[in-house]
Motif scaffolding. Sequence first.
Motif, PDB file in Angstrom:
ATOM      1  N   THR A 214       6.315  -1.839 -11.292  1.00  0.00           N
ATOM      2  CA  THR A 214       6.752  -3.017 -10.553  1.00  0.00           C
ATOM      3  C   THR A 214       5.578  -3.890 -10.110  1.00  0.00           C
ATOM      4  N   ILE A 215       5.891  -5.169  -9.899  1.00  0.00           N
ATOM      5  CA  ILE A 215       4.974  -6.107  -9.259  1.00  0.00           C
ATOM      6  C   ILE A 215       5.641  -6.529  -7.960  1.00  0.00           C
ATOM      7  N   ASP A 216       4.954  -6.346  -6.840  1.00  0.00           N
ATOM      8  CA  ASP A 216       5.514  -6.686  -5.530  1.00  0.00           C
ATOM      9  C   ASP A 216       4.595  -7.675  -4.831  1.00  0.00           C
ATOM     10  N   LEU A 217       5.203  -8.711  -4.236  1.00  0.00           N
ATOM     11  CA  LEU A 217       4.440  -9.756  -3.561  1.00  0.00           C
ATOM     12  C   LEU A 217       4.862  -9.874  -2.107  1.00  0.00           C
ATOM     13  N   THR A 218       3.905 -10.163  -1.248  1.00  0.00           N
ATOM     14  CA  THR A 218       4.198 -10.481   0.144  1.00  0.00           C
ATOM     15  C   THR A 218       3.112 -11.413   0.663  1.00  0.00           C
ATOM     16  N   MET A 219       3.505 -12.381   1.498  1.00  0.00           N
ATOM     17  CA  MET A 219       2.528 -13.254   2.135  1.00  0.00           C
ATOM     18  C   MET A 219       2.527 -12.965   3.625  1.00  0.00           C
ATOM     19  N   ARG A 220       1.357 -12.748   4.164  1.00  0.00           N
ATOM     20  CA  ARG A 220       1.216 -12.351   5.564  1.00  0.00           C
ATOM     21  C   ARG A 220       0.277 -13.296   6.307  1.00  0.00           C
TER      22      ARG A 220
END
Length: 555
Positions: A214-220
């Motif tokens: 999987t490729i997982d993205l999050t912006m923090r």
Amino acid sequence: MSLSEVRIIVAIDFGTTYSGFAYVHKESKDMETNCTWPDREGVFKTPTALQYDETYTKVVSWGEAALVDEFEDWEDYESQHTRPIEYFKLHISDLHKTEKPWLPAELTYIKAIQDYLQQMKILIKETLNTRWPGVKFPEQVGLVLTIPAEWPPNTTAIMRKCAFGAGLLTSQNSSQLEFTTEPEAAALYCLNIVKDYNLLPGDSFLIADCGGGTIDLTMRKLLPDNKLSEITERVGDLCGGTFVDKEFLNFLGRNVGFQALEALKKNNYGQLQGLIRKFFCVRVKHRFSGDSKEFKVVRLNLQQFCPDLAKYVTNNIKSDLESKGWVIKIDFETVKLMFDPVINKIIKLISDHLKSTNEKCSIMFLVGGFSESKYLLRQVKEHFKDENMQIAVPSSPITAVVRGAITYGLNVEIVNDRILKWTYGISVVNPHVPGRDPKKRRTPDGYIQKFHLLATRGSNTEVKKKFFGKFVPLRFDQPTILFNVYYTHKKGGAKYCDEPGMKFLGSLNINNPMKYNKAGTIEFSLTFGLMEIKATACNSETKKPYKEVTFKINF
């Protein structure tokens, strides 16, 4: 016992293709990432693979030891071993059942996950007792498990069941286990190094966790008190490094015949596995940078890596391969075409994520095993060169998730808030109103079942915040009240629990507190701040919870 009460924190990054664990004693806070595995030393992860006996009831080997490398006598090996079980984690995902990995009829994916975690538990227990003799396991050990960002909300319930069955918990509902998403854990890892990139409170950064499956993205956003705030809905997709392997197999199928390749997979799986791991990954995939000037044509000797393939190849294809000495040449453009469909999907995922917010992204961190691909980094830098942000691969990106999970385990309050991934609500029964409600939905006794919204996808929620509603039973003399919880990707407009995209999450069943006293209402609430969803019911006036009940998750 909660994480705040244990002596030692262990984090497990249970991955699609590779898994690892890290641990820390809360007094010293010296984090260690395991690098000792069965049949392998000096690496941070081991394959997520199992080798069973012929009845698929007992694990014979796991990790690196479960996979074939090189054997002098392939036939002798393959006659004595069952096919290894791989990629079984994907059975939790929303993949269509026809796309989910093979499992024998004798084995469920839950048993496979539990069996793998049980092998991890044995190694973890030995490792901890070597470091701190006498530590009580699992009583004195807290656990953090990481999960993909995009997977359904019942993932935590499945993993909790498996962790308990594997002996990692003292009880199934133990509070010594917490969950964090893979990109959130990666963000916490990067939180320790943001000063190296001149990030200040108020700055935002993007984490792209590029794993095998999987490729997982999050912006923090970095907050003043060294906490993290989530500013966009985390997203992910199945486009990790193993999908490049899949493109290689498609290339091979076009050259030897897909029927021949399928026969090799069925009858000589070890040879196919060795072809991918020992030839493609080592000689092609890991070396490819996307620079045609430094690329040298690679020669694949089929007789060396999969000697039994020849007996499955037929007709003109066989004659052609015989004339070439069973050697296939792989040039630059061929390899590029194996990478591009996967990398283009990753770039689109990142691009869409950046467009979903007005926040300026100061830096993008690429972590995870696939982030070490030179070609992936090259393409990402090229595509986002005009975005005025740094793009970096931190040191040891393959350990980012598991080390970030340790950071979370030491202080779960470090995460200030999260964005809801789904819209949640419960099924309610109201009187049917002619002219307003569809006639076909009217029950024989004059009611209609509807979806009652509690929380909307995309909402920013502080940790442990409750979303609630007040309700009364349909009939005051009914013995119990059932709260059925549903979820959907829709942000709004959901009306019914059986409409497309709506899924049943679980139920909470309580004794009817209003059977003899019709006064007041029942407050039903869902808590989303932590990764596991908590459902509770209480008296809406006194806030006193009703007798202990269990929220049963459906899976």
